[in-house]
Motif scaffolding. Structure first.
Motif, PDB file in Angstrom:
ATOM      1  N   GLU A  71       2.047   6.763  -4.354  1.00  0.00           N
ATOM      2  CA  GLU A  71       2.939   7.924  -4.264  1.00  0.00           C
ATOM      3  C   GLU A  71       2.141   9.216  -4.341  1.00  0.00           C
ATOM      4  OE1 GLU A  71       6.856   8.296  -6.331  1.00  0.00           O
ATOM      5  OE2 GLU A  71       6.344   6.278  -7.033  1.00  0.00           O
ATOM      6  N   GLY A  72       1.126   9.206  -5.198  1.00  0.00           N
ATOM      7  CA  GLY A  72       0.311  10.401  -5.388  1.00  0.00           C
ATOM      8  C   GLY A  72      -0.437  10.842  -4.148  1.00  0.00           C
ATOM      9  N   SER A  73      -0.669   9.910  -3.223  1.00  0.00           N
ATOM     10  CA  SER A  73      -1.374  10.286  -1.997  1.00  0.00           C
ATOM     11  C   SER A  73      -0.419  10.505  -0.822  1.00  0.00           C
ATOM     12  CB  SER A  73      -2.422   9.232  -1.641  1.00  0.00           C
ATOM     13  OG  SER A  73      -1.821   7.978  -1.426  1.00  0.00           O
ATOM     14  N   ILE A  74       0.749   9.896  -0.859  1.00  0.00           N
ATOM     15  CA  ILE A  74       1.656   9.983   0.291  1.00  0.00           C
ATOM     16  C   ILE A  74       2.364  11.342   0.375  1.00  0.00           C
ATOM     17  CG2 ILE A  74       3.805   9.037  -0.656  1.00  0.00           C
ATOM     18  CD1 ILE A  74       2.445   7.822   2.559  1.00  0.00           C
ATOM     19  N   TYR A  75       2.823  11.866  -0.759  1.00  0.00           N
ATOM     20  CA  TYR A  75       3.594  13.099  -0.712  1.00  0.00           C
ATOM     21  C   TYR A  75       2.779  14.313  -0.265  1.00  0.00           C
ATOM     22  CZ  TYR A  75       7.550  10.512  -2.464  1.00  0.00           C
ATOM     23  OH  TYR A  75       8.560   9.604  -2.583  1.00  0.00           O
ATOM     24  N   PRO A  76       1.522  14.456  -0.688  1.00  0.00           N
ATOM     25  CA  PRO A  76       0.723  15.573  -0.150  1.00  0.00           C
ATOM     26  C   PRO A  76       0.533  15.471   1.372  1.00  0.00           C
ATOM     27  CG  PRO A  76      -0.294  14.722  -2.137  1.00  0.00           C
ATOM     28  CD  PRO A  76       0.828  13.778  -1.785  1.00  0.00           C
ATOM     29  N   ILE A  77       0.398  14.261   1.883  1.00  0.00           N
ATOM     30  CA  ILE A  77       0.254  14.084   3.334  1.00  0.00           C
ATOM     31  C   ILE A  77       1.543  14.459   4.046  1.00  0.00           C
ATOM     32  CG2 ILE A  77      -0.105  12.399   5.190  1.00  0.00           C
ATOM     33  CD1 ILE A  77      -2.016  10.923   3.228  1.00  0.00           C
ATOM     34  N   LEU A  78       2.683  14.020   3.509  1.00  0.00           N
ATOM     35  CA  LEU A  78       3.967  14.380   4.118  1.00  0.00           C
ATOM     36  C   LEU A  78       4.155  15.893   4.113  1.00  0.00           C
ATOM     37  CD1 LEU A  78       6.209  11.561   2.592  1.00  0.00           C
ATOM     38  CD2 LEU A  78       5.591  11.832   5.007  1.00  0.00           C
ATOM     39  N   GLY A 114      10.247   9.312   1.477  1.00  0.00           N
ATOM     40  CA  GLY A 114       8.900   9.131   0.947  1.00  0.00           C
ATOM     41  C   GLY A 114       8.604   7.779   0.339  1.00  0.00           C
ATOM     42  N   TYR A 115       9.420   7.339  -0.604  1.00  0.00           N
ATOM     43  CA  TYR A 115       9.136   6.066  -1.262  1.00  0.00           C
ATOM     44  C   TYR A 115       9.252   4.901  -0.282  1.00  0.00           C
ATOM     45  CZ  TYR A 115       8.889   2.342  -4.652  1.00  0.00           C
ATOM     46  OH  TYR A 115       8.500   1.221  -5.338  1.00  0.00           O
ATOM     47  N   GLU A 116      10.187   5.005   0.647  1.00  0.00           N
ATOM     48  CA  GLU A 116      10.331   3.978   1.684  1.00  0.00           C
ATOM     49  C   GLU A 116       9.051   3.891   2.522  1.00  0.00           C
ATOM     50  OE1 GLU A 116      13.528   2.777   5.195  1.00  0.00           O
ATOM     51  OE2 GLU A 116      13.387   4.862   4.553  1.00  0.00           O
ATOM     52  N   MET A 117       8.415   5.034   2.758  1.00  0.00           N
ATOM     53  CA  MET A 117       7.166   5.068   3.513  1.00  0.00           C
ATOM     54  C   MET A 117       6.094   4.241   2.807  1.00  0.00           C
ATOM     55  SD  MET A 117       5.279   6.069   6.029  1.00  0.00           S
ATOM     56  CE  MET A 117       6.289   7.319   6.810  1.00  0.00           C
ATOM     57  N   ILE A 118       5.997   4.382   1.493  1.00  0.00           N
ATOM     58  CA  ILE A 118       5.016   3.621   0.717  1.00  0.00           C
ATOM     59  C   ILE A 118       5.289   2.128   0.860  1.00  0.00           C
ATOM     60  CG2 ILE A 118       4.163   3.154  -1.618  1.00  0.00           C
ATOM     61  CD1 ILE A 118       4.937   6.159  -2.203  1.00  0.00           C
ATOM     62  N   THR A 119       6.559   1.748   0.771  1.00  0.00           N
ATOM     63  CA  THR A 119       6.950   0.345   0.910  1.00  0.00           C
ATOM     64  C   THR A 119       6.589  -0.188   2.290  1.00  0.00           C
ATOM     65  OG1 THR A 119       8.772   0.718  -0.630  1.00  0.00           O
ATOM     66  CG2 THR A 119       8.902  -1.249   0.734  1.00  0.00           C
ATOM     67  N   GLY A 139      -1.977   9.353  11.045  1.00  0.00           N
ATOM     68  CA  GLY A 139      -1.512   8.715  12.273  1.00  0.00           C
ATOM     69  C   GLY A 139      -0.583   7.547  11.984  1.00  0.00           C
ATOM     70  N   CYS A 140      -0.908   6.765  10.963  1.00  0.00           N
ATOM     71  CA  CYS A 140      -0.063   5.632  10.582  1.00  0.00           C
ATOM     72  C   CYS A 140       1.310   6.116  10.126  1.00  0.00           C
ATOM     73  CB  CYS A 140      -0.717   4.826   9.467  1.00  0.00           C
ATOM     74  SG  CYS A 140      -2.239   3.996   9.950  1.00  0.00           S
ATOM     75  N   ILE A 141       1.324   7.176   9.346  1.00  0.00           N
ATOM     76  CA  ILE A 141       2.581   7.738   8.853  1.00  0.00           C
ATOM     77  C   ILE A 141       3.416   8.260  10.015  1.00  0.00           C
ATOM     78  CG2 ILE A 141       3.539   9.693   7.553  1.00  0.00           C
ATOM     79  CD1 ILE A 141       1.265   9.176   5.490  1.00  0.00           C
ATOM     80  N   LEU A 142       2.786   8.985  10.928  1.00  0.00           N
ATOM     81  CA  LEU A 142       3.525   9.498  12.091  1.00  0.00           C
ATOM     82  C   LEU A 142       4.114   8.363  12.919  1.00  0.00           C
ATOM     83  CD1 LEU A 142       1.176  12.410  13.204  1.00  0.00           C
ATOM     84  CD2 LEU A 142       3.422  12.619  12.110  1.00  0.00           C
ATOM     85  N   LYS A 143       3.363   7.287  13.088  1.00  0.00           N
ATOM     86  CA  LYS A 143       3.841   6.149  13.876  1.00  0.00           C
ATOM     87  C   LYS A 143       5.061   5.505  13.215  1.00  0.00           C
ATOM     88  CE  LYS A 143       3.629   3.433  17.409  1.00  0.00           C
ATOM     89  NZ  LYS A 143       3.788   3.945  18.772  1.00  0.00           N
ATOM     90  N   ILE A 144       5.014   5.353  11.908  1.00  0.00           N
ATOM     91  CA  ILE A 144       6.163   4.780  11.193  1.00  0.00           C
ATOM     92  C   ILE A 144       7.376   5.691  11.332  1.00  0.00           C
ATOM     93  CG2 ILE A 144       7.064   4.261   8.882  1.00  0.00           C
ATOM     94  CD1 ILE A 144       4.260   3.065   8.261  1.00  0.00           C
ATOM     95  N   LEU A 179       4.300   0.985   4.442  1.00  0.00           N
ATOM     96  CA  LEU A 179       2.845   0.902   4.571  1.00  0.00           C
ATOM     97  C   LEU A 179       2.328  -0.366   3.894  1.00  0.00           C
ATOM     98  CD1 LEU A 179       1.894   4.635   3.945  1.00  0.00           C
ATOM     99  CD2 LEU A 179       1.458   3.356   6.049  1.00  0.00           C
ATOM    100  N   SER A 180       2.883  -0.673   2.744  1.00  0.00           N
ATOM    101  CA  SER A 180       2.491  -1.877   2.017  1.00  0.00           C
ATOM    102  C   SER A 180       2.839  -3.136   2.811  1.00  0.00           C
ATOM    103  CB  SER A 180       3.180  -1.901   0.651  1.00  0.00           C
ATOM    104  OG  SER A 180       2.780  -3.033  -0.074  1.00  0.00           O
ATOM    105  N   GLU A 181       4.009  -3.141   3.449  1.00  0.00           N
ATOM    106  CA  GLU A 181       4.415  -4.288   4.268  1.00  0.00           C
ATOM    107  C   GLU A 181       3.467  -4.496   5.446  1.00  0.00           C
ATOM    108  OE1 GLU A 181       8.528  -3.786   5.391  1.00  0.00           O
ATOM    109  OE2 GLU A 181       9.197  -3.912   3.299  1.00  0.00           O
ATOM    110  N   TYR A 182       2.868  -3.412   5.944  1.00  0.00           N
ATOM    111  CA  TYR A 182       1.892  -3.514   7.035  1.00  0.00           C
ATOM    112  C   TYR A 182       0.499  -3.876   6.519  1.00  0.00           C
ATOM    113  CZ  TYR A 182       5.082  -1.619  10.567  1.00  0.00           C
ATOM    114  OH  TYR A 182       6.131  -1.424  11.443  1.00  0.00           O
ATOM    115  N   GLY A 183       0.364  -4.030   5.207  1.00  0.00           N
ATOM    116  CA  GLY A 183      -0.917  -4.422   4.631  1.00  0.00           C
ATOM    117  C   GLY A 183      -1.703  -3.284   4.009  1.00  0.00           C
ATOM    118  N   LEU A 184      -1.148  -2.086   4.019  1.00  0.00           N
ATOM    119  CA  LEU A 184      -1.831  -0.925   3.439  1.00  0.00           C
ATOM    120  C   LEU A 184      -1.265  -0.662   2.042  1.00  0.00           C
ATOM    121  CD1 LEU A 184      -1.905   1.378   6.591  1.00  0.00           C
ATOM    122  CD2 LEU A 184      -3.674  -0.190   5.767  1.00  0.00           C
ATOM    123  N   ASN A 185      -1.466  -1.627   1.142  1.00  0.00           N
ATOM    124  CA  ASN A 185      -0.873  -1.529  -0.188  1.00  0.00           C
ATOM    125  C   ASN A 185      -1.691  -0.689  -1.157  1.00  0.00           C
ATOM    126  OD1 ASN A 185      -2.927  -3.337  -0.348  1.00  0.00           O
ATOM    127  ND2 ASN A 185      -1.724  -5.022  -1.175  1.00  0.00           N
TER     128      ASN A 185
END
Length: 109
Positions: free
Chosen positions: A43-50, A26-31, A13-18, A33-39
């Motif tokens: 990368e290993g978890s974000i790409y399978p979700i995408l 992809g890498y921008e998504m990680i950055t 849900g967080c990824i969809l909202k962003i 999420l980290s800026e929102y406090g989800l650091n």
């Protein structure tokens, strides 16, 4: 309990909202999420979700040129993804309110 385990259920849900806010790669998504406090998201978890969200046709990926090297895959929300996100936001609101109420009462007693 590990924060990563707690986050797993809400990360989609967080990824969809962003992605709704702006088309991202992809890498921008990680950055972001980290800026929102989800650091704790890697990368290993974000790409399978995408990939999963793409297979569910909630997002689409498009290769675009990058000024900083090779092409990047940018993700955007599909109409199905927008509907899914609206439902997620409703459900999250109910869950978050309930959990916050419980935690508040627990701390008061």
């Amino acid at each position: 309990m590990d924060a990563t385990q707690m986050l797993k259920g809400v990360l989609e849900g967080c990824i969809l909202k962003i992605i709704q806010k702006k088309t991202v790669y992809g890498y921008e998504m990680i950055t972001l999420l980290s800026e929102y406090g989800l650091n704790m998201v890697s990368e290993g978890s974000i790409y399978p979700i995408l990939l999963k969200l793409q297979k569910q046709q909630l997002i689409t990926g498009e290769m675009r040129p990058s000024s900083a090297g090779p092409k990047r895959k940018y993700y955007s929300l599909t109409p199905t993804g927008k509907a899914y996100l609206q439902q997620f936001e409703k459900q999250w609101s109910v869950i978050a309110t309930g959990v916050n109420n419980i935690m508040k009462k627990e701390n008061e007693g």
